[in-house]
Design an enzyme around this catalytic site. Structure first.
Site, PDB file in Angstrom:
ATOM      1  N   VAL A 109       2.294  -3.851   0.646  1.00 59.95           N
ATOM      2  CA  VAL A 109       2.733  -2.543   0.611  1.00 59.95           C
ATOM      3  C   VAL A 109       3.581  -2.336  -0.729  1.00 59.95           C
ATOM      4  CG1 VAL A 109       4.550  -1.106   1.932  1.00 59.95           C
ATOM      5  CG2 VAL A 109       3.334  -2.989   3.303  1.00 59.95           C
ATOM      6  N   GLY A 117      11.803   5.666  -3.946  1.00 60.41           N
ATOM      7  CA  GLY A 117      12.494   6.385  -3.650  1.00 60.41           C
ATOM      8  C   GLY A 117      12.470   7.932  -3.041  1.00 60.41           C
ATOM      9  N   GLY A 119      10.644   8.640  -0.353  1.00 60.43           N
ATOM     10  CA  GLY A 119      10.098   8.638   1.049  1.00 60.43           C
ATOM     11  C   GLY A 119       8.899   8.255   1.362  1.00 60.43           C
ATOM     12  N   LEU A 120       8.013   7.845   0.286  1.00 62.86           N
ATOM     13  CA  LEU A 120       6.593   7.602   0.503  1.00 62.86           C
ATOM     14  C   LEU A 120       6.079   6.361   0.940  1.00 62.86           C
ATOM     15  CD1 LEU A 120       5.060   9.013  -3.138  1.00 62.86           C
ATOM     16  CD2 LEU A 120       5.128  10.123  -0.563  1.00 62.86           C
ATOM     17  N   GLY A 121       6.812   5.301   0.865  1.00 64.59           N
ATOM     18  CA  GLY A 121       6.716   4.094   1.286  1.00 64.59           C
ATOM     19  C   GLY A 121       6.995   4.096   2.879  1.00 64.59           C
ATOM     20  N   ASP A 145       9.529  -9.419   1.870  1.00 61.87           N
ATOM     21  CA  ASP A 145      10.367 -10.176   0.709  1.00 61.87           C
ATOM     22  C   ASP A 145      11.827  -9.920   1.269  1.00 61.87           C
ATOM     23  OD1 ASP A 145       8.124 -10.790  -0.575  1.00 61.87           O
ATOM     24  OD2 ASP A 145       8.357  -9.304  -2.036  1.00 61.87           O
ATOM     25  N   TYR A 152      12.046  -2.305   5.770  1.00 64.11           N
ATOM     26  CA  TYR A 152      11.269  -2.297   6.909  1.00 64.11           C
ATOM     27  C   TYR A 152      12.488  -2.123   8.307  1.00 64.11           C
ATOM     28  CZ  TYR A 152       7.499  -4.201   3.859  1.00 64.11           C
ATOM     29  OH  TYR A 152       6.622  -4.251   3.095  1.00 64.11           O
TER      30      TYR A 152
HETATM   31  C1  LIG Z   1       9.344  -1.516  -0.929  1.00 64.25           C
HETATM   32  C2  LIG Z   1       8.448  -0.078  -1.175  1.00 64.25           C
HETATM   33  C3  LIG Z   1       7.248  -0.186  -0.792  1.00 64.25           C
HETATM   34  C4  LIG Z   1       9.491   0.991  -0.885  1.00 64.25           C
HETATM   35  O1  LIG Z   1       8.781   2.370  -1.215  1.00 64.25           O
HETATM   36  P1  LIG Z   1       9.794   3.610  -1.248  1.00 64.25           P
HETATM   37  O2  LIG Z   1       8.612   4.768  -1.402  1.00 64.25           O
HETATM   38  O3  LIG Z   1      10.437   3.328  -2.537  1.00 64.25           O
HETATM   39  O4  LIG Z   1      10.641   3.609  -0.053  1.00 64.25           O
HETATM   40  P2  LIG Z   1      11.288   4.808   0.530  1.00 64.25           P
HETATM   41  O5  LIG Z   1      11.663   5.723  -0.310  1.00 64.25           O
HETATM   42  O6  LIG Z   1      10.623   5.315   1.767  1.00 64.25           O
HETATM   43  O7  LIG Z   1      12.752   4.322   1.017  1.00 64.25           O
HETATM   44  C5  LIG Z   1      13.196   3.910   2.531  1.00 64.25           C
HETATM   45  C6  LIG Z   1      14.185   3.580   2.580  1.00 64.25           C
HETATM   46  O8  LIG Z   1      14.165   1.987   2.347  1.00 64.25           O
HETATM   47  C7  LIG Z   1      15.121   1.675   1.247  1.00 64.25           C
HETATM   48  N1  LIG Z   1      14.302   0.719   0.178  1.00 64.25           N
HETATM   49  C8  LIG Z   1      13.167   1.214  -0.345  1.00 64.25           C
HETATM   50  N2  LIG Z   1      12.854   0.315  -1.119  1.00 64.25           N
HETATM   51  C9  LIG Z   1      13.721  -0.887  -0.896  1.00 64.25           C
HETATM   52  C10 LIG Z   1      13.999  -2.133  -1.607  1.00 64.25           C
HETATM   53  N3  LIG Z   1      12.929  -2.689  -2.634  1.00 64.25           N
HETATM   54  N4  LIG Z   1      14.898  -2.989  -0.994  1.00 64.25           N
HETATM   55  C11 LIG Z   1      15.755  -2.408  -0.199  1.00 64.25           C
HETATM   56  N5  LIG Z   1      15.548  -1.034   0.225  1.00 64.25           N
HETATM   57  C12 LIG Z   1      14.615  -0.370  -0.135  1.00 64.25           C
HETATM   58  C13 LIG Z   1      15.522   2.863   0.593  1.00 64.25           C
HETATM   59  O9  LIG Z   1      16.681   2.817   0.024  1.00 64.25           O
HETATM   60  C14 LIG Z   1      15.464   3.900   1.597  1.00 64.25           C
HETATM   61  O10 LIG Z   1      16.758   3.893   2.339  1.00 64.25           O
HETATM   62  P3  LIG Z   1      17.521   5.235   2.390  1.00 64.25           P
HETATM   63  O11 LIG Z   1      16.779   6.379   3.119  1.00 64.25           O
HETATM   64  O12 LIG Z   1      18.712   4.903   3.245  1.00 64.25           O
HETATM   65  O13 LIG Z   1      17.939   5.501   0.780  1.00 64.25           O
HETATM   66  C15 LIG Z   1       8.676  -0.017  -3.009  1.00 64.25           C
HETATM   67  O14 LIG Z   1      10.082  -0.015  -3.361  1.00 64.25           O
HETATM   68  C16 LIG Z   1       7.761  -1.191  -3.495  1.00 64.25           C
HETATM   69  O15 LIG Z   1       6.590  -0.937  -3.812  1.00 64.25           O
HETATM   70  N6  LIG Z   1       8.565  -2.203  -3.829  1.00 64.25           N
HETATM   71  C17 LIG Z   1       7.505  -3.038  -4.809  1.00 64.25           C
HETATM   72  C18 LIG Z   1       6.908  -4.018  -3.907  1.00 64.25           C
HETATM   73  C19 LIG Z   1       7.336  -4.556  -2.824  1.00 64.25           C
HETATM   74  O16 LIG Z   1       8.466  -5.193  -2.789  1.00 64.25           O
HETATM   75  N7  LIG Z   1       6.559  -4.391  -1.512  1.00 64.25           N
HETATM   76  C20 LIG Z   1       7.071  -4.870  -0.381  1.00 64.25           C
HETATM   77  C21 LIG Z   1       6.700  -6.333  -0.208  1.00 64.25           C
HETATM   78  S1  LIG Z   1       6.999  -7.321   1.400  1.00 64.25           S
END
Ligand SMILES: CC(C)(COP(=O)(O)OP(=O)(O)OC[C@H]1O[C@@H](n2cnc3c(N)ncnc32)[C@H](O)[C@@H]1OP(=O)(O)O)[C@@H](O)C(=O)NCCC(=O)NCCS
Length: 172
Positions: A109, A117, A119-121, A145, A152
Site C-alpha cells: 500500500v 495526507g 485521503g487518497l490512501g 508497519d 489502518y
Molecule cells: C500509509 C499511506 C498509504 C497513507 O496514505 P495517505 O493518502 O497519506 O492517507 P490518508 O490521507 O488517507 O490518511 C488517513 C488517516 O491516516 C493517517 N495516516 C496516514 N499516514 C499515516 C502514517 N504513515 N502513520 C500514521 N497515520 C497515518 C492520517 O493521519 C489520516 O488521519 P486523519 O484523517 O485523522 O488525519 C501513506 O502515508 C504511504 O504511502 N506511506 C508510505 C508507505 C507505507 O508506509 N505504506 C504502508 C505499509 S504497511
C-alpha cells in the site's frame, strides 16, 4: 499504457466518492484537484513507474522480474493516477493476493509523498475492500508497519482479533 487503454480501464475518483455519498464512510479528499485523479484495476502496470513510486517512500528495491510475476499472480491490483494532458503519473498503488473465496491479504500500500495526507490512501483501501466484498470475501488481512497502525485502524482493521497472532517463517 496508451491513453485510450488507460481511459477505459479507469474510474475518476469523483465517481467513487459519488457512489459512496450516501454511505456512512465518507471518502474525503482534501485540497486536491480530484478531476485529474483516476483509479485503475488494470494489472499491466509500468514497472519502472512502480519502482519510482516505491523509491519515493524509501522501500527497498525488489527484482523487477519478481515484481512482474507477483503482479501477474495478484488477485487484484489498484493504481491511482494523476492525469495531466495526455500523460499520467502513478501516484498510488496497492495489490491483493487471495483464494478468491474466503481470504485476501493486502500488500504494497503506497501513496506518493507529494499526495499523502489528502485521503487518497483511505480511498484506495476502501475501494479494495469494496472490490473484495463483491467476491464475498470476508477475511481481509494485511501486515502493517508499526508506525502506520492508526491509518489502518481508522479504516476498520483490528489488531489480533480473538487473540490471533500473525506468524512468519523465513529461511535461515
Ligand atoms: C500509509 C499511506 C498509504 C497513507 O496514505 P495517505 O493518502 O497519506 O492517507 P490518508 O490521507 O488517507 O490518511 C488517513 C488517516 O491516516 C493517517 N495516516 C496516514 N499516514 C499515516 C502514517 N504513515 N502513520 C500514521 N497515520 C497515518 C492520517 O493521519 C489520516 O488521519 P486523519 O484523517 O485523522 O488525519 C501513506 O502515508 C504511504 O504511502 N506511506 C508510505 C508507505 C507505507 O508506509 N505504506 C504502508 C505499509 S504497511
Amino acid at each position: 499504457m496508451t491513453f485510450w487503454k488507460f481511459f477505459f480501464n479507469s474510474t475518476n475518483i469523483n465517481q467513487i466518492r459519488e457512489e459512496n455519498k450516501n454511505k456512512k464512510t465518507k471518502l474525503l479528499v482534501k485540497g486536491l484537484e480530484t478531476n485529474n485523479i483516476y483509479l485503475s484495476t488494470c494489472k499491466k502496470i509500468n514497472l519502472e513507474e512502480l519502482e519510482i513510486l516505491c523509491d519515493a517512500v524509501g522501500w527497498v528495491r525488489r527484482p523487477l522480474k519478481k515484481v512482474k510475476y507477483a503482479l501477474e499472480n495478484s488477485f487484484l491490483a489498484i493504481s491511482l493516477f494523476y492525469k495531466y494532458g495526455n500523460d499520467q503519473r502513478l501516484i498510488g498503488f496497492a495489490r491483493v493476493t487471495s483464494d478468491g473465496s474466503f481470504n485476501a491479504t493486502i500488500w504494497d500500500v503506497v501513496i506518493h509523498p507529494d499526495f499523502q495526507g489528502n485521503g487518497l490512501g483511505t480511498l484506495l483501501m476502501k475501494q479494495i475492500i469494496k472490490e473484495l466484498r463483491t467476491h464475498d470475501i470476508s477475511t481481509i488481512t494485511l501486515f502493517a508497519d508499526p508506525d502506520v497502525l492508526k491509518f489502518y485502524k481508522d479504516i476498520g482493521f483490528v489488531i489480533d482479533p480473538d487473540g490471533v497472532k500473525g506468524m512468519f517463517w523465513y529461511p535461515t
